[in-house]
Design an enzyme around this catalytic site. Structure first.
Site, PDB file in Angstrom:
ATOM      1  N   LYS A  10       1.043   7.289   3.686  1.00 25.05           N
ATOM      2  CA  LYS A  10       1.736   7.781   5.024  1.00 25.05           C
ATOM      3  C   LYS A  10       1.060   8.799   5.599  1.00 25.05           C
ATOM      4  O   LYS A  10       0.361   9.677   4.892  1.00 25.05           O
ATOM      5  CB  LYS A  10       3.125   8.055   4.672  1.00 25.05           C
ATOM      6  N   TYR A  50       9.675  -1.416   9.764  1.00 28.27           N
ATOM      7  CA  TYR A  50      10.918  -0.939   9.333  1.00 28.27           C
ATOM      8  C   TYR A  50      12.229  -1.482   9.965  1.00 28.27           C
ATOM      9  O   TYR A  50      13.426  -0.998  10.039  1.00 28.27           O
ATOM     10  CB  TYR A  50      11.083   0.582   9.378  1.00 28.27           C
ATOM     11  N   ASN A 113       7.722  11.334   2.741  1.00 29.43           N
ATOM     12  CA  ASN A 113       7.474  11.110   1.019  1.00 29.43           C
ATOM     13  C   ASN A 113       6.255  10.172   0.690  1.00 29.43           C
ATOM     14  O   ASN A 113       6.244   9.415  -0.192  1.00 29.43           O
ATOM     15  CB  ASN A 113       8.912  10.273   0.854  1.00 29.43           C
ATOM     16  N   HIS A 116       4.348   4.129   0.961  1.00 32.68           N
ATOM     17  CA  HIS A 116       5.257   3.271   1.106  1.00 32.68           C
ATOM     18  C   HIS A 116       4.765   2.044   0.098  1.00 32.68           C
ATOM     19  O   HIS A 116       3.788   1.933  -0.029  1.00 32.68           O
ATOM     20  CB  HIS A 116       5.279   2.430   2.450  1.00 32.68           C
ATOM     21  N   GLU A 127       5.313  -7.890   5.078  1.00 31.88           N
ATOM     22  CA  GLU A 127       4.653  -6.747   5.282  1.00 31.88           C
ATOM     23  C   GLU A 127       3.110  -6.881   5.530  1.00 31.88           C
ATOM     24  O   GLU A 127       2.240  -6.438   6.118  1.00 31.88           O
ATOM     25  CB  GLU A 127       5.072  -5.578   4.263  1.00 31.88           C
TER      26      GLU A 127
HETATM   27  N1  UDP Z   1      14.302   7.351   5.022  1.00 38.96           N
HETATM   28  C1  UDP Z   1      14.507   8.541   5.291  1.00 38.96           C
HETATM   29  N2  UDP Z   1      16.113   8.792   5.179  1.00 38.96           N
HETATM   30  C2  UDP Z   1      16.904   7.983   4.325  1.00 38.96           C
HETATM   31  C3  UDP Z   1      16.517   6.821   3.868  1.00 38.96           C
HETATM   32  C4  UDP Z   1      14.944   6.521   4.148  1.00 38.96           C
HETATM   33  O1  UDP Z   1      13.975   9.244   5.990  1.00 38.96           O
HETATM   34  O2  UDP Z   1      18.174   8.580   4.243  1.00 38.96           O
HETATM   35  C5  UDP Z   1      12.822   6.719   5.026  1.00 38.96           C
HETATM   36  C6  UDP Z   1      12.039   7.226   4.030  1.00 38.96           C
HETATM   37  O3  UDP Z   1      10.579   7.691   4.625  1.00 38.96           O
HETATM   38  C7  UDP Z   1      11.761   5.823   3.272  1.00 38.96           C
HETATM   39  C8  UDP Z   1      12.098   4.936   4.364  1.00 38.96           C
HETATM   40  O4  UDP Z   1      12.698   5.615   5.264  1.00 38.96           O
HETATM   41  O5  UDP Z   1      10.564   5.849   2.499  1.00 38.96           O
HETATM   42  C9  UDP Z   1      12.225   3.473   3.954  1.00 38.96           C
HETATM   43  O6  UDP Z   1      13.411   3.836   3.319  1.00 38.96           O
HETATM   44  P1  UDP Z   1      13.596   3.038   2.023  1.00 38.96           P
HETATM   45  O7  UDP Z   1      15.210   3.121   1.707  1.00 38.96           O
HETATM   46  O8  UDP Z   1      13.506   1.577   2.169  1.00 38.96           O
HETATM   47  O9  UDP Z   1      13.105   3.821   0.945  1.00 38.96           O
HETATM   48  P2  UDP Z   1      11.511   3.345   0.059  1.00 38.96           P
HETATM   49  O10 UDP Z   1      11.741   1.670  -0.172  1.00 38.96           O
HETATM   50  O11 UDP Z   1      10.658   3.862   0.991  1.00 38.96           O
HETATM   51  O12 UDP Z   1      11.858   4.088  -1.171  1.00 38.96           O
HETATM   52 MG    MG Z   2      11.773   0.219   1.427  1.00 34.49          MG
END
Ligand code: UDP
Ligand code: MG
Length: 153
Positions: A10, A50, A113, A116, A127
């Site tokens: 990212k 997303y 974070n 992805h 994706e």
């Molecule tokens: N995210 C966020 N706040 C939240 C949950 C998710 O900013 O409370 C963002 C974060 O960058 C995350 C992305 O949205 O990587 C997608 O969320 P997901 O729950 O799919 O997490 P991941 O699969 O990336 O661990």
């Molecule tokens: Mg996810």
């Protein structure tokens, strides 16, 4: 064919000069890179990426984040790669992820974070299709594949 997953380094990973170190984690594990491109994700593509999170409070923020600066997008291939990559990445937020994981070692907040990774075969297929044409994915044999993946079990 072995399983595939979509990985994105990212915007913060690129801006913080962590591309090499993060790609190394996946390489050292033995996950095969079968496609990669360096792009800035347009806002509308970030929204499609997303889309499952549309309507959630963090949706606009995460779309903005993903589209804010260039990223490295990759397809990794190996049996069980989706789960292996997710384990290497660690929990969603750096301030909760275990040390030893990518997010746990390089991240200390919730907002950004670093990485992805697809969370299921269905989302991986969706994706990968967002970012790559079939002909951009290169199927090949690694010279040490027998040693990496074993055939004694
Ligand atoms: N995210 C966020 N706040 C939240 C949950 C998710 O900013 O409370 C963002 C974060 O960058 C995350 C992305 O949205 O990587 C997608 O969320 P997901 O729950 O799919 O997490 P991941 O699969 O990336 O661990
Ligand atoms: Mg996810």
């Amino acid at each position: 064919m072995a399983q595939r997953t979509l990985i994105i380094l990212k915007p913060d990973a690129v801006q913080r000069h962590l591309i090499g170190q993060i790609v190394s984690r996946f390489e050292q594990k033995g996950l095969k890179i079968v496609a990669a491109k360096f792009i800035q994700i347009p806002q509308d593509l970030a929204r499609r990426h997303y889309a499952v999170h549309e309507g959630k409070p963090f949706f606009e923020g995460v779309v903005e984040y993903l589209a804010s600066s260039p990223v490295l997008v990759m397809v990794l291939q190996a049996d069980g790669v989706i789960n292996m990559a997710r384990k290497l990445m660690g929990k969603t937020f750096g301030n909760e992820a275990e040390p030893g994981t990518i997010r746990g070692d390089f991240g200390a907040c919730r907002g950004y974070n670093l990485v992805h990774g697809s969370d299921s075969p269905e989302s991986a297929a969706f994706e990968i299709g967002l970012y790559f044409k079939p002909e951009e994915i290169v199927d090949y044999t690694l010279a040490d594949e027998d040693w990496l993946y074993g055939s004694n079990e």
